[in-house]
Enzyme design. Structure first.
Site, PDB file in Angstrom:
ATOM      1  N   HIS A  30     -11.446  -5.332  -7.261  1.00 22.16           N
ATOM      2  CA  HIS A  30     -10.374  -6.090  -6.616  1.00 22.16           C
ATOM      3  C   HIS A  30      -9.010  -5.672  -7.166  1.00 22.16           C
ATOM      4  O   HIS A  30      -8.356  -6.419  -7.889  1.00 22.16           O
ATOM      5  CB  HIS A  30     -10.605  -7.590  -6.782  1.00 22.16           C
ATOM      6  CG  HIS A  30     -11.723  -8.114  -5.944  1.00 22.16           C
ATOM      7  ND1 HIS A  30     -12.983  -8.387  -6.457  1.00 22.16           N
ATOM      8  CD2 HIS A  30     -11.792  -8.392  -4.610  1.00 22.16           C
ATOM      9  CE1 HIS A  30     -13.765  -8.823  -5.490  1.00 22.16           C
ATOM     10  NE2 HIS A  30     -13.072  -8.834  -4.352  1.00 22.16           N
ATOM     11  N   HIS A  39      -8.365  -1.559  -3.206  1.00 21.60           N
ATOM     12  CA  HIS A  39      -9.140  -2.368  -2.254  1.00 21.60           C
ATOM     13  C   HIS A  39      -8.208  -2.963  -1.196  1.00 21.60           C
ATOM     14  O   HIS A  39      -8.544  -2.970   0.000  1.00 21.60           O
ATOM     15  CB  HIS A  39      -9.882  -3.481  -2.995  1.00 21.60           C
ATOM     16  CG  HIS A  39     -10.447  -4.537  -2.089  1.00 21.60           C
ATOM     17  ND1 HIS A  39     -11.461  -4.288  -1.181  1.00 21.60           N
ATOM     18  CD2 HIS A  39     -10.131  -5.857  -1.946  1.00 21.60           C
ATOM     19  CE1 HIS A  39     -11.749  -5.399  -0.523  1.00 21.60           C
ATOM     20  NE2 HIS A  39     -10.950  -6.368  -0.967  1.00 21.60           N
ATOM     21  N   HIS A  66      -4.282 -10.194   0.780  1.00 21.66           N
ATOM     22  CA  HIS A  66      -5.452 -11.076   0.812  1.00 21.66           C
ATOM     23  C   HIS A  66      -6.144 -11.253  -0.530  1.00 21.66           C
ATOM     24  O   HIS A  66      -6.882 -12.216  -0.723  1.00 21.66           O
ATOM     25  CB  HIS A  66      -6.458 -10.569   1.857  1.00 21.66           C
ATOM     26  CG  HIS A  66      -7.361  -9.488   1.357  1.00 21.66           C
ATOM     27  ND1 HIS A  66      -6.948  -8.178   1.207  1.00 21.66           N
ATOM     28  CD2 HIS A  66      -8.655  -9.522   0.951  1.00 21.66           C
ATOM     29  CE1 HIS A  66      -7.947  -7.456   0.742  1.00 21.66           C
ATOM     30  NE2 HIS A  66      -8.992  -8.238   0.574  1.00 21.66           N
ATOM     31  N   ASP A  67      -5.957 -10.342  -1.484  1.00 23.38           N
ATOM     32  CA  ASP A  67      -6.572 -10.483  -2.813  1.00 23.38           C
ATOM     33  C   ASP A  67      -5.549 -10.344  -3.937  1.00 23.38           C
ATOM     34  O   ASP A  67      -5.916 -10.000  -5.068  1.00 23.38           O
ATOM     35  CB  ASP A  67      -7.678  -9.437  -3.003  1.00 23.38           C
ATOM     36  CG  ASP A  67      -9.026  -9.918  -2.493  1.00 23.38           C
ATOM     37  OD1 ASP A  67      -9.250 -11.143  -2.484  1.00 23.38           O
ATOM     38  OD2 ASP A  67      -9.849  -9.076  -2.087  1.00 23.38           O
ATOM     39  N   ASP A  71     -12.489  -6.622   5.244  1.00 25.73           N
ATOM     40  CA  ASP A  71     -12.636  -6.956   3.825  1.00 25.73           C
ATOM     41  C   ASP A  71     -13.938  -6.420   3.234  1.00 25.73           C
ATOM     42  O   ASP A  71     -13.993  -6.074   2.050  1.00 25.73           O
ATOM     43  CB  ASP A  71     -12.563  -8.478   3.664  1.00 25.73           C
ATOM     44  CG  ASP A  71     -12.500  -8.908   2.213  1.00 25.73           C
ATOM     45  OD1 ASP A  71     -11.966  -8.142   1.390  1.00 25.73           O
ATOM     46  OD2 ASP A  71     -12.983 -10.012   1.908  1.00 25.73           O
TER      47      ASP A  71
END
EC number: 3.1.4.53
Length: 865
Positions: free
Chosen positions: A595, A599, A635-636, A761
């Protein structure tokens, strides 16, 4: 409001006028008051009197009318006093209201905003300033073209006055063109102030001004009343017309999203507009219809021979017609419609257009069932066809009055009870699931015992909360699957007292000497060459990671966002976008095995690839595309390299903050917006209006939250039932025309966006084999590290199979693909058509299966390493 306004001069030369945030004084500090002003659109508007005046103008112009106000006029909290600066004002004024009939068609707005662009202060700029003050307009003055553009993009003025009398300070026509090049200027009126023509010179043509983007020309005249009259004429002419045009945009947007088919024709029945619902219903594209006469379109032979003559006779008299009409679709099928045609009176009091609203007359099985039950139960209130057709919109529910009257012969009691029962019934039947339950209950009354018992079981299932989530216990007792489900689909197992895991982020910045690009055109050649292939699904993100020294997100983001016109949509510069991408990437942890920003770049790449697919592109608008790209990027962000279950079990600060629910996903979105808005240099949202921002923000939040795995099956099953199945029925030529696919309906667009980012994802198993293997190794290492830490801290081990000493990576990949990936990508492929991805998925699954059959626990066979 009782506050003294302050005047702020920005570094760029714009005089900004606003109410003081520091003053809480309820006293009126102005010595200048305003008289009544002209009406604007018939609405009550309160302004802060052109925000404020420059100090040099505070005392008022010569001969200005001063009006004393009573306490009642100023309001209870705004009495005149001596405190505060005497040269600032804080005034409110009220405009008179138009007739109610006119007000019903208007859209509300604040007072007119005027921007004066004058290189220096003179009598002409003073004249316009005081004219704005007299008219109650909000006014800003800019001294340079740069500050003018900045001010306009910030405030979106309705009127701009540009000094065109001399060119040594700035080129007025160039300033006008630069403003016209921006999206917000579409409805702005721009006025050129020109010098008076001398007696021996012929008056110049206005064509060059019009070509430059000006709307009007004003001959130099510093008289306040002359400037006032000019502004008032513009307000009541062009500005009011522009507001009506804006309202028309809203109306057409509403028509485009209306579920009813709408057709607008001219008085001689030439088609001038059809909405998307009409296209879906009739099977035509609007390009095939616009400009054609209705008489040229195929007709159904199921109508009465004289029906068209009857309709035309009625509507030509200016009367509305409604009834049932059979139309022929492009495919040749006849469909029954309920049609309502309304004549529109226009210029000269004559009929200029006809507006037709069309709904399908298709009775569903549930409606037939309810109708039969009403008939069999002797409820005569619904026996007349006309009554049944025009009864309440809650027609799918049993009539409360008929139910409540069955067991009582006391009319007075019934009359007393009925209103409250009706209110209760109206509250409970609004939810779609309640309508379904009511229909099933009604169907049970006249069903055989075996059917009634089966329907009881159906009702039990419908009353559960997790309608779209499978029963996890029914899966095979595969430890890898069980651990994946437990680790990814639950928010925590149990809390152990005394084991508080305090989440602290450790942002790792790269210390390489690779200079950051200012724009996409400044990217180093080695990186630019790699990015030439970014539109391909087989794009190698790890090569980009290496050549950018673990900063792939900034470079890929600049390229992808440029390709989708994100800067143009957000009205921001590439410099702002680059600064934002840098901030976001800096808050990804490069120490995480999986992560990290690579990514994020991979998910951004997959999202952009999906947005390029024809059906996806046709289902979403540009706001959806921009929201999806931003959501993929953030998103992360700040992911700690641990799962939600770990954080909940450890009692982390984030888990406590978000109540053990979607902990990381909530943190990612919250932090992304915090990082964006705290610094104007990287605030990509600073130039969009509030409504667009709120819509965009909601879409981004919804997509990021959709990446949480606890609702995985809910999202997938909703997508299959709402998108895939209607599409399949449509492609098979289903006879039912009641429920068109409606990919562009807002609720379906949400499902498509959720499914898209979910697939992006976890798209690693659908990448080329080498990339798939690398991703598998990285995620396994991150899970191994979590298991190690859980053991060190005495926390519950949520995924025991991910022990670095015993784990079989091929088995874990097979379980993940079987349980999460296959069904989801089958559904996504059915919608977006992704044969290359599905082939990669099959090849990769075969690779893992081969390793597992050979009892190999590593990423590759030892001979291949």
């Amino acid at each position: 409001m009782g506050c003294a306004p302050s005047i702020h001069v920005s570094q760029s030369g714009v005089i900004y006028c606003r109410d003081s945030d520091e003053s809480n004084s309820p006293r009126q500090t102005s010595s200048v008051s305003q008289g009544p002003t002209a009406p604007l659109h018939g609405l009550f508007v309160q302004t802060d009197a052109a925000d404020a005046m420059p100090p040099s103008r505070a005392a008022g112009p010569p001969g200005a009318v001063r009006v004393r106000r009573s306490r009642a006029e100023l309001g209870s909290g705004s009495s005149t006093g001596s405190s505060g600066p005497a040269t600032t004002t804080c005034r409110g004024r009220r405009r008179h209201c138009c007739s109610s009939a006119e007000a019903e068609t208007q859209t509300s707005y604040t007072s007119v905003k005027v921007l004066l662009i004058f290189a220096k202060e003179d009598s002409q700029s003073d004249g316009f300033w005081w004219a704005c003050d007299r008219a109650g307009y909000r006014c800003n003055i800019a001294r340079t073209p740069e500050s003018a553009l900045e001010c306009f993009l910030d405030k979106h003025h309705e009127i701009i006055v540009i000094d065109h009398r001399q060119s040594r300070n700035f080129d007025a026509e160039a300033v006008c063109r630069s403003i016209r090049a921006t999206n917000p200027s579409e409805h702005t009126v721009i006025l050129a102030v020109v010098s008076q023509a001398s007696d021996d010179h012929e008056e110049a043509s206005v064509l060059p001004l019009l070509h430059a983007g000006f709307n009007r020309r004003f001959m130099e005249n510093s008289s306040i009343i002359a400037c006032y009259n000019e502004l008032i004429q513009i307000e009541h002419g062009e500005v009011r017309s522009q507001f009506k045009l804006r309202a028309c945009n809203s109306v057409f947007t509403a028509l485009d999203h209306c579920h009813e088919a709408i057709e607008i024709t001219s008085d001689d029945h030439v088609i001038q507009y059809v909405n998307p619902a009409f296209e879906r219903m009739m099977g035509y594209h609007k390009g095939e219809l616009l400009g054609k006469e209705l008489a040229d379109l195929p007709k159904s032979d199921k109508n009465r021979a004289d029906l068209l003559d009857t309709i035309n006779t009625c509507i030509k008299k200016g009367k509305e017609w409604q009834g049932v009409y059979y139309a022929r679709r492009k495919s040749g099928d006849s469909i029954q419609q309920h049609v309502k045609i309304t004549p529109v009176i226009g210029q000269g009091g004559k009929i200029r257009h006809f507006v037709s609203l069309k709904k399908l007359c298709c009775t569903t099985d549930s409606n037939k069932q309810i109708h039969r039950i009403h008939r069999d139960s002797g409820d005569n209130s619904q026996t007349e066809p006309h009554s049944f057709r025009h009864k309440s919109r809650r027609k799918e529910s049993i009539d409360v009055k008929s139910i409540s009257s069955r067991g009582s012969d006391a009319p007075s009691l019934q009359n007393r009870r009925y209103p409250s029962m009706a209110r209760i019934h109206s509250m409970t039947i609004e939810a779609p699931i309640t309508k379904v339950i009511n229909i099933i209950n009604a169907a049970q009354e006249n069903s055989p015992v075996t059917v009634a018992e089966a329907l009881d079981r159906v009702l039990e299932i419908l009353r559960t909360t997790e309608l779209y989530s499978p029963q996890l216990g029914t899966k095979d007792e595969d430890p890898h699957t069980s651990d994946l489900v437990g680790g990814l689909m639950t928010d925590g197992l149990r809390r152990l007292s005394g084991n508080e895991y305090v989440f602290t982020k450790n942002v790792h910045h790269s210390h390489s000497h690779l200079s950051m690009p200012i724009t996409i055109n400044d990217v180093p050649p080695s990186i630019a060459q790699l990015l030439d292939n970014e539109e391909s699904w087989d794009f190698n993100i790890f090569e980009l990671e290496a050549v950018t020294h673990k900063r792939p997100l900034v470079y890929l983001g600049l390229k992808v966002f440029s390709r989708f016109g994100v800067c143009e949509f957000l009205n921001c510069t590439e410099t702002t976008l680059r600064a934002w991408l840098q901030v976001i990437e800096a808050n990804y942890h490069s120490s995480n095995a999986y992560h990290n920003s690579t990514h994020a770049a991979d998910v951004l790449h997959a999202t952009a690839f999906f947005l390029g697919k024809e059906r996806v592109k046709g289902s979403l608008d540009q706001l959806d595309e921009v929201a999806a790209l931003i959501a993929a990027t953030v998103h992360d962000v700040d992911h700690p390299g641990r799962t939600n279950s770990f954080l909940c079990n450890a009692g982390s600060e984030l888990a406590v903050l978000y109540n053990d629910t979607a902990v990381l996903e909530s943190h990612h979105t919250a932090l992304a917006f915090q990082l964006t808005v705290k610094d104007t240099k990287c605030n990509i949202f600073k130039n969009i209006d509030r409504n667009h921002y709120r819509t965009l923000r909601q879409a981004i939040i919804d997509m990021v939250l959709a990446t949480e795995m606890t609702k995985h099956f809910e999202h997938v099953n909703k997508f299959v039932n709402s998108i895939n199945k209607p599409l399949a029925a449509e492609s098979e030529g289903s006879d039912c025309e009641c429920n068109p696919t409606g990919k562009n309906f807002p609720e379906n667009q949400i499902l498509i966006k959720r499914m898209m980012i979910k697939c992006a994802d976890v798209a690693n198993p659908c990448r080329p084999l080498d990339l798939c293997i690398e991703w598998a190794g990285r995620i396994s290492e991150e899970y191994f590290a979590q298991t190690d830490e859980e053991k060190r801290q005495g926390l519950p081990v949520v995924m025991p199979v991910f022990d670095r000493n015993t784990c079989s990576i091929p088995k874990s990949q097979i379980s993940f693909i079987d349980y999460f990936i296959t069904d989801m990508f089958d559904a996504w492929d059915a919608f977006a058509h992704l044969p290359a991805l599905m082939q990669h998925l099959a090849d990769n699954y075969k690779h893992w299966k081969t390793l597992d059959d050979l009892k190999c626990k590593t990423l590759r066979l030892p001979s291949d390493s």
